[in-house]
Design a protein around this motif. Structure first.
Motif, PDB file in Angstrom:
ATOM      1  N   UNK A 238      -2.607  13.823  -4.980  1.00 42.06           N
ATOM      2  CA  UNK A 238      -2.541  13.455  -3.560  1.00 42.06           C
ATOM      3  C   UNK A 238      -3.922  13.151  -2.993  1.00 42.06           C
ATOM      4  N   UNK A 239      -4.932  13.887  -3.434  1.00 45.90           N
ATOM      5  CA  UNK A 239      -6.302  13.605  -2.979  1.00 45.90           C
ATOM      6  C   UNK A 239      -6.738  12.222  -3.469  1.00 45.90           C
ATOM      7  N   UNK A 240      -6.384  11.878  -4.699  1.00 46.28           N
ATOM      8  CA  UNK A 240      -6.725  10.558  -5.228  1.00 46.28           C
ATOM      9  C   UNK A 240      -6.013   9.454  -4.443  1.00 46.28           C
ATOM     10  N   UNK A 241      -4.741   9.656  -4.149  1.00 47.39           N
ATOM     11  CA  UNK A 241      -3.990   8.653  -3.382  1.00 47.39           C
ATOM     12  C   UNK A 241      -4.561   8.503  -1.973  1.00 47.39           C
TER      13      UNK A 241
ATOM     14  N   UNK B  77      -4.622  11.742   3.929  1.00 52.14           N
ATOM     15  CA  UNK B  77      -3.383  11.267   3.323  1.00 52.14           C
ATOM     16  C   UNK B  77      -2.408  10.792   4.397  1.00 52.14           C
ATOM     17  N   UNK B  78      -1.865   9.593   4.189  1.00 48.36           N
ATOM     18  CA  UNK B  78      -0.856   9.042   5.087  1.00 48.36           C
ATOM     19  C   UNK B  78       0.493   9.227   4.402  1.00 48.36           C
ATOM     20  N   UNK B  79       1.412   9.884   5.118  1.00 47.10           N
ATOM     21  CA  UNK B  79       2.714  10.218   4.553  1.00 47.10           C
ATOM     22  C   UNK B  79       3.808   9.495   5.315  1.00 47.10           C
ATOM     23  N   UNK B  80       4.699   8.863   4.580  1.00 47.40           N
ATOM     24  CA  UNK B  80       5.899   8.259   5.160  1.00 47.40           C
ATOM     25  C   UNK B  80       7.070   9.093   4.631  1.00 47.40           C
TER      26      UNK B  80
ATOM     27  N   UNK C 292       0.783  -1.228   0.000  1.00 46.20           N
ATOM     28  CA  UNK C 292       0.000   0.000   0.000  1.00 46.20           C
ATOM     29  C   UNK C 292       0.813   1.276   0.000  1.00 46.20           C
ATOM     30  N   UNK C 293       2.099   1.167  -0.316  1.00 47.26           N
ATOM     31  CA  UNK C 293       2.975   2.349  -0.362  1.00 47.26           C
ATOM     32  C   UNK C 293       3.205   2.757  -1.811  1.00 47.26           C
ATOM     33  N   UNK C 294       3.275   4.067  -2.017  1.00 45.89           N
ATOM     34  CA  UNK C 294       3.520   4.608  -3.345  1.00 45.89           C
ATOM     35  C   UNK C 294       4.585   5.700  -3.210  1.00 45.89           C
ATOM     36  N   UNK C 295       5.679   5.542  -3.958  1.00 42.84           N
ATOM     37  CA  UNK C 295       6.741   6.536  -3.977  1.00 42.84           C
ATOM     38  C   UNK C 295       6.416   7.553  -5.066  1.00 42.84           C
ATOM     39  N   UNK C 296       6.580   8.835  -4.739  1.00 43.23           N
ATOM     40  CA  UNK C 296       6.371   9.913  -5.701  1.00 43.23           C
ATOM     41  C   UNK C 296       7.724  10.550  -5.999  1.00 43.23           C
ATOM     42  N   UNK C 297       8.412  10.092  -7.082  1.00 43.98           N
ATOM     43  CA  UNK C 297       9.783  10.514  -7.313  1.00 43.98           C
ATOM     44  C   UNK C 297       9.983  11.797  -8.119  1.00 43.98           C
ATOM     45  N   UNK C 298       8.990  12.205  -8.921  1.00 44.55           N
ATOM     46  CA  UNK C 298       9.279  13.319  -9.831  1.00 44.55           C
ATOM     47  C   UNK C 298       7.995  13.988 -10.316  1.00 44.55           C
TER      48      UNK C 298
ATOM     49  N   UNK D 126       5.221   8.140  -0.194  1.00 45.41           N
ATOM     50  CA  UNK D 126       6.602   8.452   0.171  1.00 45.41           C
ATOM     51  C   UNK D 126       7.039   9.559  -0.796  1.00 45.41           C
ATOM     52  N   UNK D 127       7.023  10.815  -0.339  1.00 48.98           N
ATOM     53  CA  UNK D 127       7.306  11.937  -1.233  1.00 48.98           C
ATOM     54  C   UNK D 127       8.806  12.208  -1.391  1.00 48.98           C
ATOM     55  N   UNK D 128       9.446  11.562  -2.358  1.00 53.70           N
ATOM     56  CA  UNK D 128      10.865  11.817  -2.598  1.00 53.70           C
ATOM     57  C   UNK D 128      11.074  12.964  -3.586  1.00 53.70           C
ATOM     58  N   UNK D 129      10.025  13.380  -4.277  1.00 53.95           N
ATOM     59  CA  UNK D 129      10.087  14.533  -5.182  1.00 53.95           C
ATOM     60  C   UNK D 129      10.105  15.814  -4.353  1.00 53.95           C
ATOM     61  N   UNK D 130      11.102  16.673  -4.553  1.00 56.08           N
ATOM     62  CA  UNK D 130      11.177  17.916  -3.780  1.00 56.08           C
ATOM     63  C   UNK D 130       9.940  18.798  -3.934  1.00 56.08           C
ATOM     64  N   UNK D 131       9.350  18.840  -5.125  1.00 58.35           N
ATOM     65  CA  UNK D 131       8.158  19.662  -5.323  1.00 58.35           C
ATOM     66  C   UNK D 131       6.994  19.147  -4.481  1.00 58.35           C
ATOM     67  N   UNK D 132       6.773  17.840  -4.504  1.00 60.28           N
ATOM     68  CA  UNK D 132       5.679  17.250  -3.731  1.00 60.28           C
ATOM     69  C   UNK D 132       5.926  17.443  -2.230  1.00 60.28           C
ATOM     70  N   UNK D 133       7.163  17.256  -1.782  1.00 59.28           N
ATOM     71  CA  UNK D 133       7.484  17.452  -0.364  1.00 59.28           C
ATOM     72  C   UNK D 133       7.190  18.892   0.045  1.00 59.28           C
TER      73      UNK D 133
END
Length: 112
Positions: A63-66, A92-95, A36-42, A74-81
């Motif tokens: 993010x609303x859809x997720x 929204x659950x954030x790791x 159930x984890x999704x990484x957002x890289x870019x 898992x927000x690894x994208x600087x813009x999303x963070x």
């Protein structure tokens, strides 16, 4: 912005897409990471659409859809963070990644 803006999820390409009057304006990539984890890289907005708020619209809708799907992101994208530090996304659950992981995922042109 008076143009018709839509955000859709493209599972085949593993990305959310923002369209302006039917034209692709940008993408937010995602990568399933199991359990159930999704990484957002870019996130990337086409240069012809920069400065119109499409990045924020894309992030908000994705993010609303997720959150509705119940995924942990898992927000690894600087813009999303950055977006998440400025905006609340109900449900929204954030790791949060370790700082060095986020820096490693940034593209050369992106701030880490």
């Amino acid at each position: 912005m008076t143009d018709a803006v839509t955000v859709t999820r493209n599972d085949e390409a593993r990305r959310y897409e923002v369209h302006v009057d039917g034209e692709l304006g940008g993408v937010l990539q995602f990568r399933p990471a199991g359990e159930g984890r999704v990484v957002l890289p870019h996130t990337e907005i086409d240069s012809s659409f920069k400065g119109k708020g499409l990045g924020s619209t894309l992030a908000s809708e994705a993010l609303a859809d997720l959150a509705r799907r119940g995924d942990t992101i898992v927000p690894t994208c600087p813009f999303v963070a950055h977006y998440l530090h400025e905006h609340d996304v109900p449900g929204l659950v954030i790791e949060w990644p370790r700082e060095e992981d986020a820096a490693d995922s940034a593209d050369p042109g992106e701030p880490a």
